[in-house]
Design a protein around this motif. Structure first.
Motif, PDB file in Angstrom:
ATOM      1  N   ILE A  16       0.838  -1.207   0.000  1.00  0.00           N
ATOM      2  CA  ILE A  16       0.000   0.000   0.000  1.00  0.00           C
ATOM      3  C   ILE A  16       0.865   1.245   0.000  1.00  0.00           C
ATOM      4  O   ILE A  16       0.604   2.209  -0.726  1.00  0.00           O
ATOM      5  N   LEU A  17       1.934   1.242   0.816  1.00  0.00           N
ATOM      6  CA  LEU A  17       2.814   2.417   0.884  1.00  0.00           C
ATOM      7  C   LEU A  17       3.442   2.715  -0.466  1.00  0.00           C
ATOM      8  O   LEU A  17       3.554   3.875  -0.872  1.00  0.00           O
ATOM      9  N   ALA A  18       3.867   1.653  -1.171  1.00  0.00           N
ATOM     10  CA  ALA A  18       4.569   1.862  -2.431  1.00  0.00           C
ATOM     11  C   ALA A  18       3.713   2.641  -3.422  1.00  0.00           C
ATOM     12  O   ALA A  18       4.213   3.466  -4.167  1.00  0.00           O
ATOM     13  N   VAL A  19       2.415   2.374  -3.435  1.00  0.00           N
ATOM     14  CA  VAL A  19       1.553   3.041  -4.407  1.00  0.00           C
ATOM     15  C   VAL A  19       0.939   4.307  -3.842  1.00  0.00           C
ATOM     16  O   VAL A  19       0.937   5.352  -4.492  1.00  0.00           O
ATOM     17  N   SER A  67      -1.807  -6.010  -2.625  1.00  0.00           N
ATOM     18  CA  SER A  67      -2.114  -4.818  -1.832  1.00  0.00           C
ATOM     19  C   SER A  67      -1.749  -3.555  -2.593  1.00  0.00           C
ATOM     20  O   SER A  67      -2.427  -2.536  -2.452  1.00  0.00           O
ATOM     21  N   ALA A  68      -0.671  -3.613  -3.413  1.00  0.00           N
ATOM     22  CA  ALA A  68      -0.338  -2.435  -4.230  1.00  0.00           C
ATOM     23  C   ALA A  68      -1.471  -2.148  -5.210  1.00  0.00           C
ATOM     24  O   ALA A  68      -1.856  -0.992  -5.415  1.00  0.00           O
ATOM     25  N   ALA A  69      -2.034  -3.215  -5.811  1.00  0.00           N
ATOM     26  CA  ALA A  69      -3.138  -3.016  -6.752  1.00  0.00           C
ATOM     27  C   ALA A  69      -4.353  -2.431  -6.039  1.00  0.00           C
ATOM     28  O   ALA A  69      -5.008  -1.504  -6.546  1.00  0.00           O
ATOM     29  N   VAL A  70      -4.678  -2.960  -4.849  1.00  0.00           N
ATOM     30  CA  VAL A  70      -5.823  -2.432  -4.103  1.00  0.00           C
ATOM     31  C   VAL A  70      -5.554  -0.991  -3.682  1.00  0.00           C
ATOM     32  O   VAL A  70      -6.449  -0.148  -3.709  1.00  0.00           O
ATOM     33  N   PRO A  76      -8.127   3.926   3.826  1.00  0.00           N
ATOM     34  CA  PRO A  76      -9.196   3.007   3.394  1.00  0.00           C
ATOM     35  C   PRO A  76      -8.638   1.686   2.861  1.00  0.00           C
ATOM     36  O   PRO A  76      -9.149   0.610   3.191  1.00  0.00           O
ATOM     37  N   ALA A  77      -7.557   1.780   2.038  1.00  0.00           N
ATOM     38  CA  ALA A  77      -6.980   0.546   1.490  1.00  0.00           C
ATOM     39  C   ALA A  77      -6.493  -0.357   2.609  1.00  0.00           C
ATOM     40  O   ALA A  77      -6.724  -1.570   2.597  1.00  0.00           O
ATOM     41  N   LEU A  78      -5.813   0.248   3.594  1.00  0.00           N
ATOM     42  CA  LEU A  78      -5.289  -0.544   4.692  1.00  0.00           C
ATOM     43  C   LEU A  78      -6.408  -1.155   5.506  1.00  0.00           C
ATOM     44  O   LEU A  78      -6.348  -2.336   5.879  1.00  0.00           O
ATOM     45  N   ALA A  79      -7.454  -0.364   5.788  1.00  0.00           N
ATOM     46  CA  ALA A  79      -8.551  -0.897   6.601  1.00  0.00           C
ATOM     47  C   ALA A  79      -9.209  -2.082   5.895  1.00  0.00           C
ATOM     48  O   ALA A  79      -9.446  -3.137   6.507  1.00  0.00           O
ATOM     49  N   VAL A  80      -9.443  -1.933   4.579  1.00  0.00           N
ATOM     50  CA  VAL A  80     -10.101  -3.022   3.847  1.00  0.00           C
ATOM     51  C   VAL A  80      -9.214  -4.260   3.804  1.00  0.00           C
ATOM     52  O   VAL A  80      -9.650  -5.384   4.090  1.00  0.00           O
ATOM     53  N   LEU A  81      -7.926  -4.069   3.481  1.00  0.00           N
ATOM     54  CA  LEU A  81      -7.057  -5.237   3.320  1.00  0.00           C
ATOM     55  C   LEU A  81      -6.779  -5.932   4.640  1.00  0.00           C
ATOM     56  O   LEU A  81      -6.857  -7.156   4.735  1.00  0.00           O
ATOM     57  N   ILE A  82      -6.449  -5.168   5.676  1.00  0.00           N
ATOM     58  CA  ILE A  82      -6.161  -5.801   6.962  1.00  0.00           C
ATOM     59  C   ILE A  82      -7.437  -6.422   7.515  1.00  0.00           C
ATOM     60  O   ILE A  82      -7.411  -7.514   8.098  1.00  0.00           O
ATOM     61  N   GLY A  83      -8.562  -5.756   7.307  1.00  0.00           N
ATOM     62  CA  GLY A  83      -9.837  -6.339   7.725  1.00  0.00           C
ATOM     63  C   GLY A  83     -10.094  -7.658   7.015  1.00  0.00           C
ATOM     64  O   GLY A  83     -10.520  -8.635   7.625  1.00  0.00           O
ATOM     65  N   TYR A  84      -9.794  -7.713   5.725  1.00  0.00           N
ATOM     66  CA  TYR A  84     -10.002  -8.967   5.009  1.00  0.00           C
ATOM     67  C   TYR A  84      -9.026 -10.040   5.475  1.00  0.00           C
ATOM     68  O   TYR A  84      -9.400 -11.157   5.809  1.00  0.00           O
ATOM     69  N   TYR A  85      -7.722  -9.694   5.519  1.00  0.00           N
ATOM     70  CA  TYR A  85      -6.717 -10.702   5.832  1.00  0.00           C
ATOM     71  C   TYR A  85      -6.865 -11.265   7.233  1.00  0.00           C
ATOM     72  O   TYR A  85      -6.575 -12.432   7.477  1.00  0.00           O
ATOM     73  N   PHE A  86      -7.301 -10.423   8.197  1.00  0.00           N
ATOM     74  CA  PHE A  86      -7.264 -10.869   9.581  1.00  0.00           C
ATOM     75  C   PHE A  86      -8.623 -11.129  10.183  1.00  0.00           C
ATOM     76  O   PHE A  86      -8.703 -11.768  11.216  1.00  0.00           O
ATOM     77  N   VAL A  87      -9.690 -10.621   9.580  1.00  0.00           N
ATOM     78  CA  VAL A  87     -10.999 -10.852  10.178  1.00  0.00           C
ATOM     79  C   VAL A  87     -11.835 -11.730   9.266  1.00  0.00           C
ATOM     80  O   VAL A  87     -12.291 -12.798   9.657  1.00  0.00           O
ATOM     81  N   VAL A  88     -12.017 -11.289   8.021  1.00  0.00           N
ATOM     82  CA  VAL A  88     -12.925 -12.011   7.126  1.00  0.00           C
ATOM     83  C   VAL A  88     -12.348 -13.366   6.737  1.00  0.00           C
ATOM     84  O   VAL A  88     -13.047 -14.376   6.726  1.00  0.00           O
ATOM     85  N   SER A  89     -11.057 -13.390   6.443  1.00  0.00           N
ATOM     86  CA  SER A  89     -10.465 -14.627   5.943  1.00  0.00           C
ATOM     87  C   SER A  89     -10.460 -15.758   6.962  1.00  0.00           C
ATOM     88  O   SER A  89     -10.859 -16.885   6.628  1.00  0.00           O
TER      89      SER A  89
END
Lengths: 243, 134
Positions: A69-72, A155-158, A167-180
């Motif tokens: 996420i940081l890279a993009v 994550s770079a694409a998202v 927002p990108a971080l919240a969605v991705l970390i939420g998916y990786y650690f809660v939804v998944s």
């Protein structure tokens, strides 16, 4: 070649990239030590070193998600994206160069971090467990490196889709650690098709007592497909939207 | 204030839907656990604000706090290694409303409040002394 060199140089001179990689490395070492020592205190029988060394992968992947996420998104934060696009108006080419530069930086970093976790577990557990075959070790290491690289690219694409870090971080970390983990437990039929759960089979060595749904190659294929889908979406959106 | 209102609304919704779904099997509704859970969420929101003020970036507190409250949590793993980890804010705060407790709910609440006060203190000092430029 020049756009690729420019993107690599931009990433190498971004301090948050180094901070993220260093933090992930330290976290990995600490967690591997904690997990290995608690396993030694608890478990009976000969533990498998490789399974324990990748137990910290769940946390390490967070570091790589942040890296992607940081890279993009760091370009959007200060308005640097406008300079980038003035210098290089071919957006598809520029985004591809950026993602390639990101993989050039991520692959060695992921290899080092995965090797460090195997080494940590080996140091703690070498007296009590069976020896690791070199071919298994190489396959698991390659799988872990590949998984972390795919995670970073996804994550770079998202990040490119959301354009803003939080927002990108919240969605991705939420998916990786809660939804998944929840889908893993509640909907086991979907496990072979989702990116995180399929990626798990890329690096976990197959053990006789667990039910393995996917071989490492199948896991690689599914994860690569998801990453490509997100990258394609990011490229399409990048070309059409205002920077 | 906002977190107080939102957390009360969320918890009441969860409890009533649990009662609807489970019917006779649902556990008894204890207002003290509701207050405990609301306190936990409000204190977590304050903790997040304090960490954000200290680190001045949105990423670090977001990543840490979401991972900590997920199924794979740092505090949970550390609590298996050393009993001192039970005094980390989220483990201590969980004593306020969970049934399998390490310490009494009031102690858990005070430990979490102490964490919030310490982090807020550090955040206040840094906020006053640091330059605005990031």
């Amino acid at each position: 070649m020049k756009p690729l060199c420019a993107e690599v140089y931009k990433l190498l001179t971004l301090p948050s990239v180094w901070i993220t990689l260093a933090g992930t490395f330290l976290l990995n070492v600490v967690l591997c030590t904690v997990i290995a020592s608690s396993a030694l205190n608890g478990a009976a029988g000969t533990p498998d070193i490789l399974s324990f060394s990748f137990a910290s992968m769940g946390y390490v992947q967070a570091g790589f998600v942040i890296l992607g996420i940081l890279a993009v998104c760091s370009e959007y934060a200060g308005g640097q994206i406008r300079t980038t696009l003035i210098a290089m108006p071919w957006r598809c080419f520029q985004l591809s160069a950026k993602l390639l530069a990101l993989s050039i930086i991520t692959i060695p970093a992921a290899c080092m971090i995965a090797s460090a976790s195997i080494l940590c577990s080996w140091i703690w557990m070498r007296d009590t467990s069976a020896a690791i075959a070199i071919s298994t070790l190489a396959k698991s290491l390659a799988g872990a490196t590949g998984y972390l690289t795919f995670t970073t690219l996804l994550s770079a694409a998202v990040g490119g889709l959301f354009k803003r870090m939080i927002p990108a971080l919240a969605v991705l970390i939420g998916y990786y650690f809660v939804v998944s983990p929840l889908t893993d437990r509640l909907l086991p039929g979907l496990v072979p098709f989702l990116p995180v759960t399929a990626g798990y089979y890329m690096y976990m060595p197959s053990s006789s007592d667990s039910l393995h749904v996917l071989t490492p190659l199948q896991g690689t294929g599914v994860t690569a497909l998801w990453t490509l889908i997100f990258i394609a979406a990011a490229v399409v959106v990048y070309r059409r939207r205002d920077a | 204030m906002i977190s107080l209102v939102l957390s009360v609304a969320a918890i009441l919704t969860t409890v009533s839907s649990t009662m609807l779904i489970l019917g006779d099997h649902s556990p008894a509704f204890e207002p003290s656990r509701l207050i405990g859970a609301v306190c936990y969420w409000v204190l977590t929101a304050l903790l997040a604000m304090g960490i954000t003020l200290i680190t001045r970036s949105g990423i670090i507190p977001l990543a840490i706090l979401i991972i900590n409250s997920s199924l794979v949590s740092f505090s949970f793993i550390l609590s298996k290694v050393t009993p001192l980890a039970y005094y980390l804010p989220d483990r201590a705060g969980a004593d306020m409303f969970m049934l399998d407790r390490y310490s009494p709910p009031l102690t858990g609440g005070l430990v979490m409040l102490a964490w919030v006060v310490v982090i807020f203190g550090a955040a206040a000092i840094l906020f006053l002394r640091r330059d605005i430029a990031s």
